[in-house]
Design a protein around this motif. Structure first.
Motif, PDB file in Angstrom:
ATOM      1  N   LEU A 176      40.211  48.210  46.571  1.00  0.00           N
ATOM      2  CA  LEU A 176      41.029  47.040  46.891  1.00  0.00           C
ATOM      3  C   LEU A 176      42.354  47.454  47.538  1.00  0.00           C
ATOM      4  O   LEU A 176      42.795  46.857  48.526  1.00  0.00           O
ATOM      5  CB  LEU A 176      41.285  46.214  45.630  1.00  0.00           C
ATOM      6  CG  LEU A 176      40.104  45.394  45.112  1.00  0.00           C
ATOM      7  CD1 LEU A 176      40.436  44.804  43.738  1.00  0.00           C
ATOM      8  CD2 LEU A 176      39.748  44.273  46.092  1.00  0.00           C
ATOM      9  N   VAL A 177      42.997  48.479  46.972  1.00  0.00           N
ATOM     10  CA  VAL A 177      44.267  48.948  47.534  1.00  0.00           C
ATOM     11  C   VAL A 177      44.044  49.541  48.926  1.00  0.00           C
ATOM     12  O   VAL A 177      44.824  49.288  49.857  1.00  0.00           O
ATOM     13  CB  VAL A 177      44.917  49.987  46.593  1.00  0.00           C
ATOM     14  CG1 VAL A 177      46.078  50.695  47.295  1.00  0.00           C
ATOM     15  CG2 VAL A 177      45.427  49.298  45.332  1.00  0.00           C
ATOM     16  N   THR A 178      42.976  50.310  49.089  1.00  0.00           N
ATOM     17  CA  THR A 178      42.656  50.882  50.403  1.00  0.00           C
ATOM     18  C   THR A 178      42.410  49.779  51.425  1.00  0.00           C
ATOM     19  O   THR A 178      42.857  49.871  52.585  1.00  0.00           O
ATOM     20  CB  THR A 178      41.414  51.785  50.304  1.00  0.00           C
ATOM     21  OG1 THR A 178      41.639  52.801  49.320  1.00  0.00           O
ATOM     22  CG2 THR A 178      41.107  52.433  51.640  1.00  0.00           C
ATOM     23  N   ARG A 225      44.824  38.604  38.096  1.00  0.00           N
ATOM     24  CA  ARG A 225      45.230  37.665  37.044  1.00  0.00           C
ATOM     25  C   ARG A 225      44.138  36.621  36.790  1.00  0.00           C
ATOM     26  O   ARG A 225      43.923  36.208  35.653  1.00  0.00           O
ATOM     27  CB  ARG A 225      46.538  36.985  37.422  1.00  0.00           C
ATOM     28  CG  ARG A 225      47.786  37.862  37.402  1.00  0.00           C
ATOM     29  CD  ARG A 225      48.040  38.477  36.027  1.00  0.00           C
ATOM     30  NE  ARG A 225      47.246  39.676  35.808  1.00  0.00           N
ATOM     31  CZ  ARG A 225      46.870  40.129  34.634  1.00  0.00           C
ATOM     32  NH1 ARG A 225      47.215  39.476  33.547  1.00  0.00           N
ATOM     33  NH2 ARG A 225      46.163  41.232  34.516  1.00  0.00           N
ATOM     34  N   TYR A 226      43.462  36.208  37.846  1.00  0.00           N
ATOM     35  CA  TYR A 226      42.373  35.243  37.694  1.00  0.00           C
ATOM     36  C   TYR A 226      41.266  35.821  36.818  1.00  0.00           C
ATOM     37  O   TYR A 226      40.792  35.169  35.874  1.00  0.00           O
ATOM     38  CB  TYR A 226      41.817  34.853  39.066  1.00  0.00           C
ATOM     39  CG  TYR A 226      40.494  34.127  38.998  1.00  0.00           C
ATOM     40  CD1 TYR A 226      40.438  32.785  38.633  1.00  0.00           C
ATOM     41  CD2 TYR A 226      39.298  34.799  39.276  1.00  0.00           C
ATOM     42  CE1 TYR A 226      39.213  32.118  38.546  1.00  0.00           C
ATOM     43  CE2 TYR A 226      38.077  34.150  39.210  1.00  0.00           C
ATOM     44  CZ  TYR A 226      38.044  32.811  38.840  1.00  0.00           C
ATOM     45  OH  TYR A 226      36.828  32.148  38.757  1.00  0.00           O
ATOM     46  N   LEU A 270      48.396  42.826  48.936  1.00  0.00           N
ATOM     47  CA  LEU A 270      48.479  43.288  47.544  1.00  0.00           C
ATOM     48  C   LEU A 270      48.784  42.132  46.597  1.00  0.00           C
ATOM     49  O   LEU A 270      48.287  42.091  45.465  1.00  0.00           O
ATOM     50  CB  LEU A 270      49.556  44.367  47.416  1.00  0.00           C
ATOM     51  CG  LEU A 270      49.182  45.761  47.935  1.00  0.00           C
ATOM     52  CD1 LEU A 270      50.406  46.664  47.964  1.00  0.00           C
ATOM     53  CD2 LEU A 270      48.083  46.388  47.078  1.00  0.00           C
ATOM     54  N   MET A 271      49.610  41.181  47.053  1.00  0.00           N
ATOM     55  CA  MET A 271      49.889  40.007  46.226  1.00  0.00           C
ATOM     56  C   MET A 271      48.631  39.174  46.002  1.00  0.00           C
ATOM     57  O   MET A 271      48.427  38.595  44.929  1.00  0.00           O
ATOM     58  CB  MET A 271      50.975  39.155  46.887  1.00  0.00           C
ATOM     59  CG  MET A 271      52.333  39.816  46.976  1.00  0.00           C
ATOM     60  SD  MET A 271      53.050  40.209  45.377  1.00  0.00           S
ATOM     61  CE  MET A 271      53.566  38.599  44.826  1.00  0.00           C
ATOM     62  N   VAL A 272      47.758  39.106  47.022  1.00  0.00           N
ATOM     63  CA  VAL A 272      46.484  38.404  46.867  1.00  0.00           C
ATOM     64  C   VAL A 272      45.620  39.120  45.828  1.00  0.00           C
ATOM     65  O   VAL A 272      44.989  38.481  44.968  1.00  0.00           O
ATOM     66  CB  VAL A 272      45.743  38.315  48.217  1.00  0.00           C
ATOM     67  CG1 VAL A 272      44.350  37.712  48.032  1.00  0.00           C
ATOM     68  CG2 VAL A 272      46.536  37.482  49.203  1.00  0.00           C
ATOM     69  N   VAL A 273      45.597  40.453  45.902  1.00  0.00           N
ATOM     70  CA  VAL A 273      44.834  41.234  44.933  1.00  0.00           C
ATOM     71  C   VAL A 273      45.368  41.007  43.517  1.00  0.00           C
ATOM     72  O   VAL A 273      44.593  40.875  42.557  1.00  0.00           O
ATOM     73  CB  VAL A 273      44.877  42.732  45.305  1.00  0.00           C
ATOM     74  CG1 VAL A 273      44.322  43.585  44.171  1.00  0.00           C
ATOM     75  CG2 VAL A 273      44.100  42.979  46.584  1.00  0.00           C
TER      76      VAL A 273
END
Length: 311
Positions: free
Chosen positions: A146-148, A124-125, A116-119
């Motif tokens: 993405l969360v799934t 932010r990017y 989730l931190m990568v997402v």
């Protein structure tokens, strides 16, 4: 899952040793960690509630943040209540099945939190470096996918090593030199050859941390370059404020996990492992709501709005 192959093991329960060196401070440590646990639960629950109650926070970033807060609450709840019991009454027994369930849930939720931190880094990017395409890319469907994906990857990273470990033989001793059923200390108690299982876990964790770290470094390198080029000082300050919070959380999480899992000879640093694990299970969940969201102006406005409506 086949937690207990009871015909292959003589161990019916494990004993969590906790922190024997500071056992005389048990009641004080119980109070400190209880307050930290309650603060973490309240802070993360507040984030989830405010995010879903205020329409201004119905954005991809706050959707990911509220999901992250939910995972944090669940993750620490699998560990901290047992730690509190250890501080209050000393060593704690935990059944064979419950121990492996705790190990699985902790690795599953911990891995999910990293993904989730990568997402959040990718979010932010796109928001800073590709603002014109952000809305079209980060649609509700994409956010949900993405969360799934994060939860699915977390499950995959946890299920294989823990199932392999549960199928080994445990003949004794049964004392775990930790305050929860972590993978490394459990593997050391097996009377079977656990090297292949430990290597599987090591490679999975190393791969997950390496990929997530590389993605984070690449995205934030581009973000920093874009921020520096912004014409307005106010815009630069706002962008740096959001990203610095994210980087603080990432530093705490990556630092403690690299120290605990990605190193040789884990048995030689048991005490340090326990202390580093406290960073992930106690310190980081307390700090996350403060340094990542609650100092955000949008959240402050949402809180003020909720208080005004309450009055």
């Amino acid at each position: 899952m086949m937690w207990g192959r009871r015909n292959r093991t003589a161990v019916q329960e494990f004993i969590l040793e906790g922190f024997p060196a500071v056992q005389h401070l048990g009641k004080i440590l119980f109070l400190v960690h209880l307050l930290a646990y309650l603060a973490s639960i309240m802070g993360n629950t507040l984030i989830i509630t405010i995010t879903w109650a205020d329409h201004r926070l119905h954005t991809p970033m706050y959707f990911f943040l509220s999901t992250f807060s939910f995972v944090e609450c669940c993750c620490i709840t699998t560990v901290i209540p047992k730690l509190l019991a250890i501080f209050l009454s000393g060593r704690q027994a935990i059944s064979f099945a419950a121990c492996f369930t705790q190990a699985f849930v902790f690795i599953f939720l911990g891995s999910t939190a990293f993904f989730l931190m990568v997402v959040l880094s990718l979010d932010r990017y796109l928001a800073i470096c590709r603002p014109l395409r952000y809305s079209s890319i980060m649609s509700p469907r994409v956010c949900f996918l993405l969360v799934t994906t994060c939860f699915t990857l977390g499950f995959v990273f946890a299920v294989a090593p823990v199932v392999h470990l549960s199928q080994l033989s445990f003949c004794g001793p049964n004392v775990i030199p930790h305050f929860f059923c972590d993978f490394g200390p459990l593997a050391k108690l097996s009377c079977s050859d656990s090297r292949s299982t430990e290597m599987l876990f090591f490679y999975l964790i190393f791969l997950g941390l390496l990929i997530s770290l590389l993605v984070t470094i690449i995205t934030y390198s581009n973000i920093i370059v874009t921020i520096v080029r912004l014409p307005s000082a106010k815009e630069r300050q706002k962008a740096f404020s959001t990203c610095s919070s994210h980087l603080i959380v990432l530093s705490l999480m990556y630092g403690s996990c690299l120290f605990i899992y990605v190193k040789p000879k884990q048995t030689s640093r048991v005490d340090f492992n326990r202390q580093a694990a406290l960073v992930n299970t106690v310190l980081t969940p307390v700090l996350n709501p403060v340094i990542y969201t609650l100092r955000n102006k949008q959240v402050h406005q949402a809180l003020r709005g909720a208080l005004c409506r309450g009055k």
